[in-house]
Design a protein around this motif. Structure first.
Motif, PDB file in Angstrom:
ATOM      1  N   ILE A   1       2.573   3.772  -6.697  1.00 24.95           N
ATOM      2  CA  ILE A   1       1.386   4.450  -6.172  1.00 24.95           C
ATOM      3  C   ILE A   1       1.615   4.930  -4.742  1.00 24.95           C
ATOM      4  O   ILE A   1       1.292   6.073  -4.373  1.00 24.95           O
ATOM      5  N   ARG A   2       2.185   4.062  -3.908  1.00 23.03           N
ATOM      6  CA  ARG A   2       2.392   4.392  -2.494  1.00 23.03           C
ATOM      7  C   ARG A   2       3.395   5.541  -2.336  1.00 23.03           C
ATOM      8  O   ARG A   2       3.176   6.457  -1.533  1.00 23.03           O
ATOM      9  N   THR A   3       4.483   5.503  -3.106  1.00 20.46           N
ATOM     10  CA  THR A   3       5.504   6.556  -3.033  1.00 20.46           C
ATOM     11  C   THR A   3       4.916   7.904  -3.448  1.00 20.46           C
ATOM     12  O   THR A   3       5.182   8.929  -2.811  1.00 20.46           O
ATOM     13  N   LYS A   4       4.120   7.881  -4.519  1.00 18.49           N
ATOM     14  CA  LYS A   4       3.507   9.130  -4.994  1.00 18.49           C
ATOM     15  C   LYS A   4       2.564   9.694  -3.948  1.00 18.49           C
ATOM     16  O   LYS A   4       2.534  10.913  -3.698  1.00 18.49           O
ATOM     17  N   ALA A   5       1.791   8.804  -3.307  1.00 17.97           N
ATOM     18  CA  ALA A   5       0.843   9.257  -2.280  1.00 17.97           C
ATOM     19  C   ALA A   5       1.575   9.849  -1.082  1.00 17.97           C
ATOM     20  O   ALA A   5       1.148  10.862  -0.506  1.00 17.97           O
ATOM     21  N   LEU A   6       2.695   9.252  -0.681  1.00 14.79           N
ATOM     22  CA  LEU A   6       3.473   9.766   0.449  1.00 14.79           C
ATOM     23  C   LEU A   6       4.121  11.101   0.112  1.00 14.79           C
ATOM     24  O   LEU A   6       4.207  12.002   0.966  1.00 14.79           O
TER      25      LEU A   6
ATOM     26  N   LYS B   1      -6.386   9.848   2.206  1.00 16.40           N
ATOM     27  CA  LYS B   1      -5.533   8.662   2.342  1.00 16.40           C
ATOM     28  C   LYS B   1      -6.060   7.471   1.533  1.00 16.40           C
ATOM     29  O   LYS B   1      -5.715   6.319   1.814  1.00 16.40           O
ATOM     30  N   THR B   2      -6.862   7.735   0.495  1.00 15.84           N
ATOM     31  CA  THR B   2      -7.484   6.653  -0.274  1.00 15.84           C
ATOM     32  C   THR B   2      -6.454   5.744  -0.925  1.00 15.84           C
ATOM     33  O   THR B   2      -6.549   4.504  -0.858  1.00 15.84           O
ATOM     34  N   LEU B   3      -5.442   6.343  -1.568  1.00  8.00           N
ATOM     35  CA  LEU B   3      -4.433   5.551  -2.265  1.00  8.00           C
ATOM     36  C   LEU B   3      -3.601   4.723  -1.287  1.00  8.00           C
ATOM     37  O   LEU B   3      -3.297   3.556  -1.550  1.00  8.00           O
TER      38      LEU B   3
ATOM     39  N   ALA C   1      -4.561   3.697   1.616  1.00  4.78           N
ATOM     40  CA  ALA C   1      -5.447   2.641   2.139  1.00  4.78           C
ATOM     41  C   ALA C   1      -5.573   1.501   1.138  1.00  4.78           C
ATOM     42  O   ALA C   1      -5.603   0.326   1.518  1.00  4.78           O
ATOM     43  N   ALA C   2      -5.618   1.849  -0.144  1.00  2.00           N
ATOM     44  CA  ALA C   2      -5.702   0.828  -1.188  1.00  2.00           C
ATOM     45  C   ALA C   2      -4.434  -0.021  -1.223  1.00  2.00           C
ATOM     46  O   ALA C   2      -4.487  -1.246  -1.398  1.00  2.00           O
ATOM     47  N   CYS C   3      -3.284   0.626  -1.043  1.00  2.00           N
ATOM     48  CA  CYS C   3      -2.012  -0.104  -1.013  1.00  2.00           C
ATOM     49  C   CYS C   3      -1.959  -1.049   0.186  1.00  2.00           C
ATOM     50  O   CYS C   3      -1.470  -2.182   0.073  1.00  2.00           O
ATOM     51  N   ASP C   4      -2.451  -0.569   1.329  1.00  2.00           N
ATOM     52  CA  ASP C   4      -2.486  -1.423   2.518  1.00  2.00           C
ATOM     53  C   ASP C   4      -3.427  -2.607   2.321  1.00  2.00           C
ATOM     54  O   ASP C   4      -3.163  -3.722   2.792  1.00  2.00           O
ATOM     55  N   GLU C   5      -4.519  -2.356   1.612  1.00  2.00           N
ATOM     56  CA  GLU C   5      -5.489  -3.422   1.366  1.00  2.00           C
ATOM     57  C   GLU C   5      -4.878  -4.510   0.479  1.00  2.00           C
ATOM     58  O   GLU C   5      -5.090  -5.712   0.708  1.00  2.00           O
TER      59      GLU C   5
END
Length: 381
Positions: free
Chosen positions: A335-340, A347-349, A351-355
């Motif tokens: 998920i994080r790689t795709k968002a980057l 930045k929802t995804l 932020a979710a990964c950071d959470e």
């Protein structure tokens, strides 16, 4: 036994610690005229003189020892052969017979009667038949055991599991693939008197049933906690079903421990409760909740399955924790790689990964994102 969630016995008895009592027990039967010693020093129970032998089964002829008065007479004390272990006795050196051991130890602990005596169906004759006869004789009672419980065997490809046949599945092997709860469910849906054909197909059904039970328990807890966004619980109907289920389950268990029928009744209660909990249409028309009714059903389900030996939770071992974390970290990384890669303003995804990383950190698990990989570890301090 602990791995299968089996409660430990209160007392373990070794035959070698009860030899004096066994000898005294045999003496008592001889004095009553229902046993006799033969030339080699062995002692046999006199079935013909006893008179009511054959209470549990249709006795078949035993070995044709010429010293025995009858072919169905059985050994109480066996004369020792050369180089065999032995104990001294009034009839010569020897050892206890197979059946007398159990009668003596049980009588020493429980007295002249016991409520329940269990064992495999293959022990009905001659073992239990002989136990009952010699114990009734010794204690001078008409009935030694109130309830004989004989259970069926586990079969693998139509052949009984047996050490001698080398076709057994060890508990540790079984628990590599299934849980103790899975095995309990399998047994509960089978009458204790009948054999079980063990196979992966049979176990799949047990696994699915346990999943239904676990999901219902989780849904009930969520509903009670107020975390459920659907449902249309008919309190009157559900409580009525609960009372009927309790009554019928008690009848089933009192009927020779009919657990298959009891399980069907319990699963029907779960089915009705599930239907109410997942009725999203009904929830739109009613804003009230029926927490007491759901709590009552949940309490009954938990209490009953606990009584049946179904553990509330299973220990997750280190290997499973490792696999769970690998799966979670891999999903988060994707998920994080795709968002980057998308590099969007939303930045929802991310932020979710950071959470997720922050929440796991509060639980003592550290996640580190590097340029090429994501790793995890457990906090050491």
């Amino acid at each position: 036994m602990e791995m299968l969630n089996v409660i430990k016995p209160h007392l373990y008895c070794r035959v070698t610690e009860y030899i004096p009592q066994i000898i005294q027990f045999i003496k008592g039967i001889i004095e009553k005229g229902n046993a006799y010693a033969v030339q080699d020093g062995s002692v046999y129970f006199d079935t013909n003189n006893y008179g009511i032998y054959g209470k549990l089964s249709n006795p078949t002829l035993g070995n044709t020892n010429p010293d025995k008065k009858s072919a169905i007479d059985f050994c109480l004390w066996k004369a020792a052969k050369e180089n065999e272990p032995f104990w001294e006795s009034p009839w010569g050196n020897g050892r206890p017979g197979w059946h007398i051991e159990c009668s003596t130890i049980a009588s020493t602990i429980f007295g002249n009667s016991m409520d329940i005596h269990s064992g495999g169906i293959d022990l009905l004759f001659p073992h239990h038949e002989n136990e009952e006869a010699q114990s009734c004789c010794y204690h001078e009672v008409q009935q030694w055991v109130n309830y004989w419980v004989h259970f069926g065997h586990l079969f693998l490809k139509d052949v009984k599991m047996s050490k001698s046949l080398k076709n057994t599945i060890s508990i540790r092997e079984f628990l590599e693939k299934y849980t103790a709860n899975h095995f309990r469910i399998l047994c509960l849906f089978s009458n204790y008197k009948t054999g079980i054909q063990f196979s992966d197909n049979v176990m799949i059904n047990a696994v699915n049933i346990l999943h239904k039970i676990e999901h219902f328990i989780n849904d009930c807890n969520s509903y009670i906690a107020g975390n459920w966004n659907c449902g249309n619980v008919d309190e009157v109907m559900l409580l009525s079903c609960l009372e009927k289920t309790k009554h019928k389950v008690n009848i089933a268990l009192a009927n020779d421990f009919d657990t298959p029928q009891a399980m069907k009744l319990l699963m029907n209660l779960i089915r009705i409760g599930n239907k109410m909990l997942h009725d999203s249409e009904g929830f739109k028309t009613t804003s009230s909740t029926c927490i007491p009714a759901i709590a009552a059903v949940l309490n009954y389900i938990l209490t009953t399955f606990s009584t049946f030996g179904i553990s509330k939770s299973t220990t997750v071992n280190d290997c499973k924790i490792d696999n769970i974390m690998k799966c979670l970290v891999k999903f988060r990384k994707t998920i994080r790689t795709k968002a980057l890669e998308q590099n969007v303003k939303d930045k929802t995804l991310l932020a979710a990964c950071d959470e997720v990383r922050s929440n796991l950190s509060s639980c003592g698990i550290i996640i580190k994102d590097n340029k090429t990989e994501t790793v995890w570890d457990i906090k050491k301090y």
